[in-house]
Design a protein around this motif. Structure first.
Motif, PDB file in Angstrom:
ATOM      1  N   GLN A 308       0.835  -1.202   0.000  1.00 44.94           N
ATOM      2  CA  GLN A 308       0.000   0.000   0.000  1.00 44.94           C
ATOM      3  C   GLN A 308       0.872   1.255   0.000  1.00 44.94           C
ATOM      4  O   GLN A 308       0.613   2.203  -0.755  1.00 44.94           O
ATOM      5  N   ARG A 309       1.900   1.256   0.848  1.00 43.27           N
ATOM      6  CA  ARG A 309       2.764   2.442   0.933  1.00 43.27           C
ATOM      7  C   ARG A 309       3.429   2.731  -0.402  1.00 43.27           C
ATOM      8  O   ARG A 309       3.542   3.890  -0.819  1.00 43.27           O
ATOM      9  N   LEU A 310       3.860   1.681  -1.087  1.00 48.61           N
ATOM     10  CA  LEU A 310       4.512   1.869  -2.393  1.00 48.61           C
ATOM     11  C   LEU A 310       3.524   2.414  -3.422  1.00 48.61           C
ATOM     12  O   LEU A 310       3.829   3.364  -4.159  1.00 48.61           O
ATOM     13  N   LEU A 311       2.330   1.820  -3.472  1.00 45.51           N
ATOM     14  CA  LEU A 311       1.342   2.234  -4.467  1.00 45.51           C
ATOM     15  C   LEU A 311       0.787   3.627  -4.175  1.00 45.51           C
ATOM     16  O   LEU A 311       0.533   4.412  -5.086  1.00 45.51           O
ATOM     17  N   PHE A 312       0.595   3.919  -2.890  1.00 44.76           N
ATOM     18  CA  PHE A 312       0.052   5.229  -2.526  1.00 44.76           C
ATOM     19  C   PHE A 312       1.028   6.354  -2.839  1.00 44.76           C
ATOM     20  O   PHE A 312       0.630   7.523  -2.946  1.00 44.76           O
ATOM     21  N   ALA A 313       2.290   6.011  -2.978  1.00 48.81           N
ATOM     22  CA  ALA A 313       3.303   7.031  -3.257  1.00 48.81           C
ATOM     23  C   ALA A 313       3.387   7.373  -4.745  1.00 48.81           C
ATOM     24  O   ALA A 313       4.074   8.324  -5.126  1.00 48.81           O
ATOM     25  N   LEU A 314       2.696   6.607  -5.576  1.00 51.20           N
ATOM     26  CA  LEU A 314       2.734   6.841  -7.022  1.00 51.20           C
ATOM     27  C   LEU A 314       1.537   7.691  -7.429  1.00 51.20           C
ATOM     28  O   LEU A 314       0.386   7.224  -7.363  1.00 51.20           O
ATOM     29  N   PRO A 315       1.740   8.917  -7.860  1.00 55.49           N
ATOM     30  CA  PRO A 315       0.624   9.846  -8.131  1.00 55.49           C
ATOM     31  C   PRO A 315      -0.427   9.301  -9.090  1.00 55.49           C
ATOM     32  O   PRO A 315      -1.623   9.474  -8.872  1.00 55.49           O
ATOM     33  N   LEU A 316      -0.017   8.656 -10.165  1.00 58.23           N
ATOM     34  CA  LEU A 316      -0.972   8.186 -11.169  1.00 58.23           C
ATOM     35  C   LEU A 316      -1.695   6.910 -10.744  1.00 58.23           C
ATOM     36  O   LEU A 316      -2.752   6.577 -11.276  1.00 58.23           O
ATOM     37  N   VAL A 317      -1.097   6.196  -9.816  1.00 56.18           N
ATOM     38  CA  VAL A 317      -1.648   4.904  -9.391  1.00 56.18           C
ATOM     39  C   VAL A 317      -2.464   5.029  -8.105  1.00 56.18           C
ATOM     40  O   VAL A 317      -3.457   4.318  -7.910  1.00 56.18           O
ATOM     41  N   SER A 318      -2.026   5.933  -7.265  1.00 57.11           N
ATOM     42  CA  SER A 318      -2.608   6.051  -5.919  1.00 57.11           C
ATOM     43  C   SER A 318      -4.130   6.178  -5.946  1.00 57.11           C
ATOM     44  O   SER A 318      -4.832   5.437  -5.242  1.00 57.11           O
ATOM     45  N   HIS A 319      -4.648   7.094  -6.737  1.00 60.33           N
ATOM     46  CA  HIS A 319      -6.094   7.331  -6.754  1.00 60.33           C
ATOM     47  C   HIS A 319      -6.857   6.084  -7.188  1.00 60.33           C
ATOM     48  O   HIS A 319      -7.889   5.730  -6.584  1.00 60.33           O
ATOM     49  N   VAL A 320      -6.349   5.390  -8.202  1.00 55.74           N
ATOM     50  CA  VAL A 320      -7.019   4.192  -8.714  1.00 55.74           C
ATOM     51  C   VAL A 320      -7.062   3.106  -7.642  1.00 55.74           C
ATOM     52  O   VAL A 320      -8.096   2.460  -7.428  1.00 55.74           O
ATOM     53  N   VAL A 321      -5.930   2.898  -6.959  1.00 62.97           N
ATOM     54  CA  VAL A 321      -5.858   1.851  -5.930  1.00 62.97           C
ATOM     55  C   VAL A 321      -6.786   2.179  -4.770  1.00 62.97           C
ATOM     56  O   VAL A 321      -7.518   1.311  -4.270  1.00 62.97           O
ATOM     57  N   LYS A 322      -6.787   3.420  -4.331  1.00 62.12           N
ATOM     58  CA  LYS A 322      -7.627   3.814  -3.200  1.00 62.12           C
ATOM     59  C   LYS A 322      -9.109   3.667  -3.540  1.00 62.12           C
ATOM     60  O   LYS A 322      -9.908   3.194  -2.720  1.00 62.12           O
ATOM     61  N   ARG A 323      -9.497   4.061  -4.750  1.00 62.59           N
ATOM     62  CA  ARG A 323     -10.891   3.912  -5.149  1.00 62.59           C
ATOM     63  C   ARG A 323     -11.297   2.440  -5.227  1.00 62.59           C
ATOM     64  O   ARG A 323     -12.419   2.067  -4.881  1.00 62.59           O
ATOM     65  N   LYS A 324     -10.341   1.609  -5.658  1.00 63.00           N
ATOM     66  CA  LYS A 324     -10.638   0.179  -5.720  1.00 63.00           C
ATOM     67  C   LYS A 324     -10.840  -0.400  -4.329  1.00 63.00           C
ATOM     68  O   LYS A 324     -11.741  -1.232  -4.115  1.00 63.00           O
ATOM     69  N   ILE A 325     -10.014   0.035  -3.365  1.00 63.37           N
ATOM     70  CA  ILE A 325     -10.177  -0.424  -1.980  1.00 63.37           C
ATOM     71  C   ILE A 325     -11.546  -0.028  -1.456  1.00 63.37           C
ATOM     72  O   ILE A 325     -12.272  -0.840  -0.862  1.00 63.37           O
ATOM     73  N   LEU A 326     -11.931   1.225  -1.666  1.00 60.42           N
ATOM     74  CA  LEU A 326     -13.228   1.688  -1.194  1.00 60.42           C
ATOM     75  C   LEU A 326     -14.376   0.957  -1.889  1.00 60.42           C
ATOM     76  O   LEU A 326     -15.393   0.638  -1.270  1.00 60.42           O
ATOM     77  N   ARG A 327     -14.207   0.670  -3.178  1.00 66.70           N
ATOM     78  CA  ARG A 327     -15.242  -0.048  -3.917  1.00 66.70           C
ATOM     79  C   ARG A 327     -15.412  -1.462  -3.367  1.00 66.70           C
ATOM     80  O   ARG A 327     -16.529  -1.963  -3.226  1.00 66.70           O
ATOM     81  N   GLU A 328     -14.292  -2.126  -3.065  1.00 74.59           N
ATOM     82  CA  GLU A 328     -14.359  -3.478  -2.501  1.00 74.59           C
ATOM     83  C   GLU A 328     -15.027  -3.465  -1.122  1.00 74.59           C
ATOM     84  O   GLU A 328     -15.719  -4.412  -0.752  1.00 74.59           O
ATOM     85  N   LEU A 329     -14.815  -2.388  -0.367  1.00 77.16           N
ATOM     86  CA  LEU A 329     -15.450  -2.273   0.949  1.00 77.16           C
ATOM     87  C   LEU A 329     -16.922  -1.886   0.834  1.00 77.16           C
ATOM     88  O   LEU A 329     -17.677  -2.005   1.807  1.00 77.16           O
ATOM     89  N   GLY A 330     -17.330  -1.408  -0.339  1.00 68.57           N
ATOM     90  CA  GLY A 330     -18.696  -0.926  -0.509  1.00 68.57           C
ATOM     91  C   GLY A 330     -18.870   0.506  -0.053  1.00 68.57           C
ATOM     92  O   GLY A 330     -19.991   0.974   0.138  1.00 68.57           O
ATOM     93  N   LEU A 331     -17.747   1.236   0.104  1.00 66.21           N
ATOM     94  CA  LEU A 331     -17.795   2.592   0.643  1.00 66.21           C
ATOM     95  C   LEU A 331     -17.371   3.646  -0.372  1.00 66.21           C
ATOM     96  O   LEU A 331     -17.022   4.770  -0.002  1.00 66.21           O
ATOM     97  N   ASP A 332     -17.394   3.315  -1.643  1.00 67.79           N
ATOM     98  CA  ASP A 332     -16.932   4.269  -2.654  1.00 67.79           C
ATOM     99  C   ASP A 332     -17.905   5.426  -2.849  1.00 67.79           C
ATOM    100  O   ASP A 332     -17.538   6.451  -3.440  1.00 67.79           O
ATOM    101  N   HIS A 333     -19.145   5.303  -2.353  1.00 65.51           N
ATOM    102  CA  HIS A 333     -20.108   6.401  -2.435  1.00 65.51           C
ATOM    103  C   HIS A 333     -20.257   7.139  -1.108  1.00 65.51           C
ATOM    104  O   HIS A 333     -21.043   8.086  -1.012  1.00 65.51           O
ATOM    105  N   ALA A 334     -19.528   6.694  -0.086  1.00 68.28           N
ATOM    106  CA  ALA A 334     -19.692   7.282   1.253  1.00 68.28           C
ATOM    107  C   ALA A 334     -19.073   8.683   1.305  1.00 68.28           C
ATOM    108  O   ALA A 334     -17.896   8.857   1.022  1.00 68.28           O
TER     109      ALA A 334
END
Length: 583
Positions: A308-334
Motif C-alpha cells: 500500500q505504501r509503495l502504491l500510494f506514493a505513485l501519483p498516477l496509481v494512488s487514486h485508482v488503488v484507493k478507489r478500488k479499496i473503497l469499492r471493494e469495501l462498498g464505501l466508494d459512495h460514502a
C-alpha cells in the motif's frame, strides 16, 4: 421527571389517514413519528427500507407500505387493550420490521423497550420485569449471532409474544396474521415532545442495566443537530443499519436517515455483510472501532501494508488503488463515515482518511444521545470533536465531563434517587468519563473516573489511554490494563481471530508474535510516565465475548468481569519478569 411512575396518558390523537395527517402535527417541534408521516405523504412510492432474507429474496418497502404496515400493527396493539403508555419490548437483530414496529408502537401510544439480541439471559429477563413490559415482539433471530436460545428459556411464562418476520418462533401469533387481520389505525397517537416515548436500557457494563427514559422531543432533537454537523442531508442518502438498534447511537443514526427521508438497508447475516454493504453503496456509514479495525485487516490481507505504501506514493496509481479499496469495501459512495462507542486509534483513522473517506468521531451516552462530533475538515486525532448544536459540556475540578443536551434523558425509570445523584443543580449530567478540552473546544476522553486505580506506591493509573495505544496494534482485538496494588500495571491482551488462527495453523510462529508484542510494549512504555510503564503483557487463551460476559452487547470490555477472571494469576505472571507472558 415525567414518566418516573406509571404509563403516560394519551395526550392527543390525530387522524393520519388524509393528506393533513402530517400537517396536523407540525404546530410544534417535530417528533420522529411526525417526520415519518411527512415523508410518507411527500414520497409514498419511494423505497424506504431494503431487507435481504435468508432465502435470497431482497424485499423493498416504500414509505407508503411501511406506513400501512405500521398502522395495521398499531391497530393490533390497540386490540390487546393494554393501558395507554404500556411498555412494549422489542427483541431482534436489525430489520425493516424492527423499524416498522418501533413506529407502530408510537402510533398506538405505547412505549418501546428495545433489548439487545446478544444480551445475557438474566439481564434480558431483568429488563422485561423491571420495565413491566406487556408484550414482547420477537424479531429476526437465529441463535448464532444472538443469544436467543438462552433468552428464550428466561422469558416469563405469562408474557404475550408476537413473532415478526424471520422470527424463530412459529408457535405464537404471527406478524402476517396481525397485519392481515386489522385495518390500518386511522386515529394515531400524537406524542408530545415532553412525553415518554422509549426506555433504552444501558448495556450493563457496571452492573444491572439502567432504564433510561427518553421523550419524543429528545429522540428527535439529535437529528437536525447531526445533519447540521455533516453539512446537510437529503432523500438521496443511503445507509446500512447493522449495529444494535437497542443502542442509542444506532437508533440516532437511523432516525437521522428518517429525518432526511433517506433509504435504510439491512444485512442478512455476517457472511453476507460485504455483499449487503456493496448493494447499499451507502452515502453515510457508521461503525465501531472493532469493526473498522477488522475492515482494515481484511484489506491488508489482500494488499499488505508495505505494498500500500509503495502504491500510494505513485501519483498516477494512488487514486485508482484507493478507489478500488473503497469499492471493494462498498464505501466508494460514502461522503461521511462515523466511528464511536469506543476510541479508535488515530493511526487507523488517518489510514481511512488517506483513502478519501471523511471520517468523523463522536461521543455520547445513552443518557444524552450524541453530544460531541468532529466536523468535516476540523477533526483532530484523538479528539471526539466539539459539542453538537444545542449541547453543552464542561470539565469539573476532578476532570469529569459534564454534559447538557436537548436529547437528555427524562431520568432513570423507577430510580429518581439515582437520577438526582447524576444530575447537577444546573441540569448537567455527570458522565463518569474523564476528559479535557483543547483551545477550540474539542473533547478528548482520558478514561473513566471509576477506572483509575492505584499501584502499591499509591500512584494513580488511568487505563484507557494505555489501552488505546496498545489497541492500535492490528493483531489485538481486546486490551485491558489493570494492576491495582501491584508494583506496576500490566495489560491483558486478546488476540484477533485471524492471529489466533495463524498461530494454530503455524503460519505465524509464536516466538515471532512474542517478539512483535515485546516491541509494542517497549514503544508504548517509552510514551508513559514511570509509574504507568507496563511490567508485562499477558496473552489470554479465552476469547472475550458477549456470551461469556467479558464484553457488553456494544463490544466494550467488562472490566470487572475480566479482572475477576484474570487477577488471581497476576502474581505468578509478574514473577516471571518477562515482557510477554502466555496464559
Amino acid at each position: 421527571m415525567a414518566g418516573v411512575g406509571g404509563p403516560q396518558p394519551l395526550s392527543r390523537v390525530v387522524d393520519s389517514s388524509g393528506p393533513d395527517g402530517w400537517a396536523a402535527m407540525t404546530d410544534r417541534p417535530a417528533t420522529v413519528l411526525a417526520t415519518f408521516l411527512r415523508w410518507e405523504q411527500e414520497q409514498p412510492d419511494k423505497v424506504f427500507l431494503t431487507q435481504p432474507h435468508p432465502d435470497g429474496r431482497v424485499v423493498d418497502t416504500t414509505w407508503a407500505e411501511a406506513g400501512d404496515q405500521a398502522r395495521r400493527l398499531a391497530a393490533y396493539l390497540r386490540s390487546l387493550q393494554f393501558p395507554p403508555g404500556s411498555r412494549i419490548a422489542l427483541l431482534g437483530r436489525n430489520s425493516a420490521h424492527w423499524i416498522i414496529s418501533d413506529i407502530a408502537i408510537m402510533m398506538a401510544g405505547h412505549v418501546s423497550v428495545p433489548i439487545y439480541a446478544t444480551m445475557g439471559a438474566e439481564q434480558a429477563r431483568y429488563i422485561l420485569d423491571h420495565s413491566e413490559s406487556k408484550l414482547l415482539l420477537v424479531g429476526k433471530l437465529d441463535g448464532t449471532a444472538d443469544n436467543w436460545p438462552n433468552i428464550e428459556k428466561a422469558l416469563p411464562d405469562d408474557l404475550p409474544l408476537l413473532a415478526l418476520p424471520m422470527s424463530p418462533r412459529r408457535d405464537i401469533p404471527q406478524w402476517d396474521d396481525a397485519i392481515a387481520g386489522h385495518e390500518p389505525l386511522s386515529h394515531i397517537h400524537d406524542g408530545q415532545p415532553d412525553e415518554l416515548s422509549s426506555i433504552m436500557y444501558t448495556s450493563g457494563s457496571t452492573g444491572k442495566p439502567k432504564g433510561v427514559m427518553h421523550s419524543y422531543g429528545a429522540m428527535q432533537a439529535i437529528c437536525p443537530a447531526m445533519i447540521q454537523v455533516i453539512g446537510g442531508g437529503s432523500p438521496q442518502d443511503r445507509a446500512v443499519s447493522y449495529l444494535p438498534l437497542a443502542h442509542v447511537a444506532e437508533r440516532a443514526f437511523v432516525h437521522c436517515l428518517l429525518y432526511v427521508g433517506g433509504r435504510i438497508y439491512f444485512c442478512n447475516n455476517l457472511s453476507t455483510f460485504a455483499e449487503d454493504l456493496r448493494r447499499a453503496r451507502p452515502t453515510l456509514f457508521f461503525s465501531v472501532p472493532r469493526l473498522w479495525t477488522k475492515f482494515r485487516l481484511a484489506v491488508n490481507a489482500k494488499l499488505p501494508a508495505h505494498k500500500q505504501r509503495l502504491l500510494f506514493a505513485l501519483p498516477l496509481v494512488s487514486h485508482v488503488v484507493k478507489r478500488k479499496i473503497l469499492r471493494e469495501l462498498g464505501l466508494d459512495h460514502a461522503r461521511i463515515c462515523f466511528t464511536g462507542s469506543a476510541p479508535l486509534s488515530p493511526e487507523i483513522v488517518a489510514w481511512y482518511r488517506s483513502l478519501g473517506l471523511e471520517m468523523l468521531e463522536g461521543y455520547g451516552m445513552t443518557e444524552a444521545y450524541i453530544t460531541h462530533c468532529s466536523t468535516p475538515g476540523h477533526a483532530r486525532p484523538g479528539y471526539v470533536g466539539t459539542c453538537t448544536p444545542g449541547a453543552q459540556a464542561r470539565i469539573d475540578g476532578n476532570g469529569e465531563i459534564l454534559i447538557k443536551s436537548p436529547s437528555q434523558m427524562m431520568g432513570y425509570y423507577k430510580d429518581p434517587e439515582l437520577t438526582s445523584r447524576v444530575t447537577s443543580a444546573d441540569g448537567f449530567f455527570l458522565t463518569g468519563d474523564r476528559g479535557e478540552l483543547d483551545a477550540e473546544g474539542r473533547l478528548r476522553i482520558t478514561g473513566r473516573t471509576k477506572e483509575l486505580f492505584k499501584t502499591e506506591r499509591g500512584e494513580y493509573v488511568a487505563p484507557a489511554p494505555i489501552e488505546n495505544l496498545l489497541g492500535a496494534h492490528p493483531r489485538l482485538e481486546g486490551v485491558c490494563v489493570t494492576g491495582a496494588n501491584h508494583p506496576r500495571p500490566f495489560a491483558l491482551l486478546m488476540l484477533s481471530a485471524d492471529t489466533q488462527q495463524a498461530i494454530s495453523d503455524t503460519t505465524l510462529a509464536r516466538a515471532d508474535l512474542e517478539a512483535e508484542l515485546g516491541t509494542l510494549v517497549n514503544h508504548v512504555n517509552a510514551t508513559l510516565a514511570n509509574h504507568e510503564k507496563l511490567s508485562c503483557v499477558v496473552v489470554t487463551r479465552q476469547p472475550w465475548t458477549v456470551e461469556n460476559g467479558m464484553l457488553t452487547p456494544t463490544l466494550k470490555i467488562k472490566r470487572e468481569a475480566i479482572e475477576s477472571r484474570y487477577l488471581p494469576g497476576a502474581d505468578a505472571w509478574l514473577a516471571t519478569e518477562r515482557a510477554v507472558v502466555w496464559e
